[in-house]
Write an enzyme that holds these catalytic residues in place. Sequence first.
Site, PDB file in Angstrom:
ATOM      1  N   ILE A  65       0.877  -1.171   0.000  1.00 12.43           N
ATOM      2  CA  ILE A  65       0.000   0.000   0.000  1.00 12.43           C
ATOM      3  C   ILE A  65       0.914   1.220   0.000  1.00 12.43           C
ATOM      4  CG2 ILE A  65      -1.773   1.294   1.238  1.00 12.43           C
ATOM      5  CD1 ILE A  65      -2.756  -1.319   2.431  1.00 12.43           C
ATOM      6  N   LEU A  66       0.859   1.986  -1.077  1.00 16.37           N
ATOM      7  CA  LEU A  66       1.815   3.087  -1.279  1.00 16.37           C
ATOM      8  C   LEU A  66       1.349   4.331  -0.526  1.00 16.37           C
ATOM      9  CD1 LEU A  66       2.263   2.609  -5.151  1.00 16.37           C
ATOM     10  CD2 LEU A  66       3.212   1.251  -3.279  1.00 16.37           C
ATOM     11  N   ASP A  67       1.544   4.344   0.779  1.00 15.41           N
ATOM     12  CA  ASP A  67       0.991   5.404   1.617  1.00 15.41           C
ATOM     13  C   ASP A  67       2.057   6.442   1.965  1.00 15.41           C
ATOM     14  OD1 ASP A  67      -0.882   6.762   3.029  1.00 15.41           O
ATOM     15  OD2 ASP A  67      -0.921   5.411   4.745  1.00 15.41           O
ATOM     16  N   GLY A  68       1.660   7.715   1.904  1.00 12.06           N
ATOM     17  CA  GLY A  68       2.528   8.787   2.366  1.00 12.06           C
ATOM     18  C   GLY A  68       3.083   9.689   1.286  1.00 12.06           C
ATOM     19  N   THR A 260       3.258   1.640   4.383  1.00 10.71           N
ATOM     20  CA  THR A 260       4.204   2.617   4.913  1.00 10.71           C
ATOM     21  C   THR A 260       3.497   3.686   5.742  1.00 10.71           C
ATOM     22  OG1 THR A 260       4.046   3.661   2.734  1.00 10.71           O
ATOM     23  CG2 THR A 260       5.977   2.298   3.156  1.00 10.71           C
TER      24      THR A 260
END
Length: 315
Positions: A65-68, A260
């Site tokens: 999950i490509l968070d941030g 992340t």
Amino acid sequence: MALESKLKDNSTRMNKLYRFGMGLDMKNNSDGLVSRLFGNLVSSMRKFLFRILSVGPIPNHLAFILDGNRRYAKKWNLQEETGYKCGFWALMPMLKYCYELGVTYVTIYAFSIDNFKRGPKEVQCLMGLMQEKIEGLLEEESIVHQFGVRVHFIGNLKLLPESVKVGAEKVMKATANNNKKVLLICVAYTSTDEIVHAAQESCQRKWDEIREMKPGGGAHSFEISNESQEEEERRFIKLVDLEQCIYMGVAPDPDILFRTAGETRLSNFLLWQTPTCLLYSPGVLFPEIGLRHLVWAVLNFQRAYSYVEKKKKQL
């Protein structure tokens, strides 16, 4: 003007770091020999590390999950678009590390159905960036060609703009014969939508099957009392029927799910596929993710491997 210059410099620097990490600029660098020697040294050390890790079990499927990305842009006073680009430049080396390590399947949560609720300008920006990166997957220097990757776009693709959908279909067709590694890109995806789709598709398939069993019959023409037990059981939808219609049916369940930015929520991602999946939530924003996070996640996976395998057998 000073702010614009800073934004441009930061974007250029991140792009150079990405291209150097992927080994794309070494031939054109003025200090090409030094760059190649340094790059070869780093690559050799990484492969040696991976060889040590390979003594233990290696995960077959990693999901991210490509968070941030937006928080990264805010942190460094960058435009949101630049934050997403920095996330992409961090993703490509991570994919390379995964495939070098021996991971076969990598899934990334690129765009949720819920993301369409964001502002029109941001959605348009993301769709434009996505189209650009989709087209880049077919370039000769891309990771797809380096590792023989087959690409699947997972989700309700009819919700995408036509140009993005056509690009995704083109990539899937062009990589259909690749069989070494697999990249699954979840776009216009949520797990609840996936499950609803699987239920609807299963019902339609079962209905078609029943109509073939009872030619000329309608919904109310069955003589239930005269059916054998086997025929009656065939009318019901089973777990295997749903699993055949799940979007993610092209890959095994993930072994590790990365999210992340220290977040521990699944955010409607792979709810069906993660009953025994290990969750890893490093505190870094996604553009800051690196090799050390992958190594640490794999070490934790190896430490918990026996316990997780035992739990799988109990399901």
